[in-house]
Design an enzyme around this catalytic site. Structure first.
Site, PDB file in Angstrom:
ATOM      1  N   ASN A  21      -7.558  -2.710   7.493  1.00 58.60           N
ATOM      2  CA  ASN A  21      -8.228  -1.475   7.063  1.00 58.60           C
ATOM      3  C   ASN A  21      -9.265  -1.787   5.989  1.00 58.60           C
ATOM      4  OD1 ASN A  21      -5.282  -1.407   6.035  1.00 58.60           O
ATOM      5  ND2 ASN A  21      -6.189   0.088   4.651  1.00 58.60           N
ATOM      6  N   ASP A  22      -9.237  -1.159   4.842  1.00 65.48           N
ATOM      7  CA  ASP A  22     -10.373  -1.172   3.901  1.00 65.48           C
ATOM      8  C   ASP A  22     -10.968  -2.553   3.594  1.00 65.48           C
ATOM      9  OD1 ASP A  22      -8.940   1.192   3.691  1.00 65.48           O
ATOM     10  OD2 ASP A  22      -8.615   1.026   1.547  1.00 65.48           O
ATOM     11  N   GLU A 198      -9.580   8.496  -2.366  1.00 63.62           N
ATOM     12  CA  GLU A 198      -9.259   7.069  -2.292  1.00 63.62           C
ATOM     13  C   GLU A 198     -10.537   6.256  -2.494  1.00 63.62           C
ATOM     14  OE1 GLU A 198      -5.431   6.834   0.638  1.00 63.62           O
ATOM     15  OE2 GLU A 198      -7.347   6.782   1.648  1.00 63.62           O
ATOM     16  N   TRP A 284      -7.894   7.140   9.906  1.00 61.05           N
ATOM     17  CA  TRP A 284      -6.427   7.116   9.790  1.00 61.05           C
ATOM     18  C   TRP A 284      -5.742   7.983  10.834  1.00 61.05           C
ATOM     19  CZ3 TRP A 284      -3.952   3.297   8.029  1.00 61.05           C
ATOM     20  CH2 TRP A 284      -4.414   2.560   6.936  1.00 61.05           C
TER      21      TRP A 284
HETATM   22  C1  FRU Z   1      -7.429   3.710   2.052  1.00 58.98           C
HETATM   23  C2  FRU Z   1      -6.093   3.222   1.519  1.00 58.98           C
HETATM   24  C3  FRU Z   1      -6.198   2.915   0.054  1.00 58.98           C
HETATM   25  C4  FRU Z   1      -5.084   1.929  -0.140  1.00 58.98           C
HETATM   26  C5  FRU Z   1      -5.114   1.147   1.145  1.00 58.98           C
HETATM   27  C6  FRU Z   1      -3.768   0.648   1.597  1.00 58.98           C
HETATM   28  O1  FRU Z   1      -7.612   3.526   3.405  1.00 58.98           O
HETATM   29  O2  FRU Z   1      -5.086   4.214   1.764  1.00 58.98           O
HETATM   30  O3  FRU Z   1      -6.120   4.047  -0.794  1.00 58.98           O
HETATM   31  O4  FRU Z   1      -5.285   1.098  -1.261  1.00 58.98           O
HETATM   32  O5  FRU Z   1      -5.672   2.000   2.120  1.00 58.98           O
HETATM   33  O6  FRU Z   1      -3.906  -0.213   2.685  1.00 58.98           O
END
Ligand code: FRU
Length: 497
Positions: A21-22, A198, A284
């Site tokens: 992810n991020d 976030e 998500w």
């Molecule tokens: C955003 C998030 C962040 C967190 C991460 C966990 O997509 O929910 O807030 O640090 O992903 O993987």
């Protein structure tokens, strides 16, 4: 990892195996190498078990996978999102003999608390040592995360923005040494709140045709985005070293579609040049079930990043200062020219690109002279189709009635999910007071499409999942008056993997 599969993007970063992810910790090192870290589950194709994966690149398109950079300390820990700074003056004291010290600041997630931790690297960001005195910022809550740190020259201090997600709040902290942090202000309940804030980002960005710079606050929200799930917005303002003051109460979304989240700015690029981000090209709502993981059409991974996006601020008529969002240096990976026509009029072209191995295409079209008629009209539409299955994605831009960029991924059959919306559109206002011209460009890379109008005054990012590769492009121009014309170019992109 297997980068051959039919859904594997060829000019986008995706992890070798597992779930991503991020983007995290992005920086450019002293040798001109870009570093990308990312939220990574190396053992399963769903979110969880968060590590920091790592990859490097010279051009932000061609990536080399590196060893995992940060590991959780046990099954209850997650190394959540965060950022990296280069401590060239050794403010931290971790780097007595070097100017390329790398410091990662990230959230340590445990079942009952989220705290901010630090790890440092003496080898330029390849391996890290966790700091003995973690956390650097403690808490009693499990909703405190995603530190993004910058250096603020006027006060000679580090500045951190970090989210208190369920309070819809961004906290500002400052530090002389990256170890001791002081809370200095909060930015609260602004814009579209969704259910959580976030991955806040804070960056100084140049204004086009001026020597001015402004501060941009970028906030990601999830869930609860207007189109469902996750999205990001930004607002523009000024900063005095401790407080951010937005110019007005407006925000703008970074994307018209649903697959652009948690974008992060590269550290330390300098406010005189364009800023660069990568974002997570997913949502998500459905990211854990997209078909790239390993069914009939899957390739053993989940998620890709966007292409690198360049950013500067443009004063767009009526809209005001807008953060442009264009494919950064895309021409560096352009390969064979498939079509080029500088005096295209109303009409269409069809291109069979089944012999382009990457199956990755870039196109741009520039329509000019529209204002020479009383009736402002002009439409450019395109379709990418599979010659085998007939599946397609399509989109375009139309001046009439109201300057819409649109995108439709609904005619691909590899994924069925109630949240996987088909159609998106957004309005660009640039043309309205202008000379009657618009520019549209797009990247189509196996399972992801990105569209940009006027250097990304509006842009759209969508993943899509055909059961057969797309291999035919058609492009049509309609509604141009006699004095108007289009210049159109289509190129194959170099497979980067
Ligand atoms: C955003 C998030 C962040 C967190 C991460 C966990 O997509 O929910 O807030 O640090 O992903 O993987």
């Amino acid at each position: 990892g297997n980068y051959e599969g039919s859904l594997r993007p060829q000019v986008h970063f995706s992890p070798p195996v597992g779930f991503m992810n991020d983007p995290n910790g992005m920086f450019l090192d002293e040798n001109g190498t870009y570093h990308l870290y990312y939220q990574y589950n190396p053992s399963e194709n769903v979110a969880g078990n968060q590590h920091w994966g790592h990859a490097t690149s010279q051009d932000l398109y061609t990536w080399t996978n590196q060893q995992i950079a940060l590991f959780p300390g046990g099954p209850d820990e997650g190394i959540f999102s965060g950022s990296i700074v280069v401590d060239s003056n050794n403010t931290s004291g971790f780097f007595p003999n070097q100017t390329n010290g790398v410091v990662a600041l990230y959230t340590l997630n445990t079942p009952d608390r989220q705290v901010q931790d630090l790890a440092y690297s003496v080898d330029g960001g390849y391996t890290f040592t966790k700091y003995d005195n973690n956390p650097i910022i403690g808490s009693n809550t499990n909703q405190f995360r995603d530190p993004k740190v910058i250096w603020y020259e006027p006060t000679q201090l580090w500045v951190m923005v970090v989210a208190y997600p369920v309070d819809f709040e961004v906290g500002f902290f400052t530090s002389p040494d990256l170890r001791e942090w002081t809370a200095v202000s909060n930015f609260t309940r602004f814009g579209v709140t969704g259910w959580q804030y976030e991955c806040p980002n804070f960056v100084e960005v140049r204004v086009e045709n001026s020597t001015e710079t402004r501060w941009v606050m970028l906030v990601s929200i999830n869930p609860g985005a207007p189109l469902g799930g996750s999205t990001s917005w930004y607002t523009i303002g000024s900063f005095n070293g401790t407080h951010f003051e937005p110019d007005d109460s407006t925000i703008q979304l970074t994307d018209i579609a649903k697959d652009n989240y948690a974008g992060q700015f590269f550290y330390g690029l300098g406010a005189d040049q364009d800023q660069i981000t990568l974002a997570w090209a997913s949502n998500w709502q459905y990211t854990n079930v997209v078909p790239t993981a390993g069914n009939e059409i899957g390739d053993g991974f989940r998620s890709a990043m966007t292409v690198p996006r360049g950013h500067f601020l443009r004063d767009v008529p009526r809209k005001g200062l807008t953060l442009l969002n264009y494919p950064w240096n895309i021409h560096s990976i352009v390969d064979t020219e498939l079509a080029l026509n500088n005096s295209f009029q109303n009409g269409s072209v069809v291109l069979d690109y089944s012999d382009v191995e990457s199956r990755a295409i870039y196109f741009e079209a520039n329509i000019t002279g529209l204002a020479s008629s009383d009736i402002l009209a002009g439409t450019l539409n395109f379709t990418f189709t599979s010659s085998v299955s007939g599946e397609f994605v399509r989109g375009g831009f139309s001046i009439a009635p109201d300057n819409n960029l649109w995108l439709d991924r609904g005619n691909t059959n590899g994924f069925d999910n109630p949240y996987f919306s088909d159609k998106f559109s957004g309005t660009a206002l640039y043309n309205e007071d202008g000379d009657g011209e618009f520019r549209i460009s797009g990247i189509v890379d196996r399972s992801i499409i990105e569209l940009f109008v006027n250097e990304g005054e509006v842009s759209g990012t969508s993943v899509f999942f055909p059961t057969e590769p797309l291999d035919i492009m058609s492009l049509s121009v309609k509604g141009l008056n006699e004095a108007a014309s289009a210049s159109v170019g289509v190129w194959a992109l170099k497979a980067a993997w």
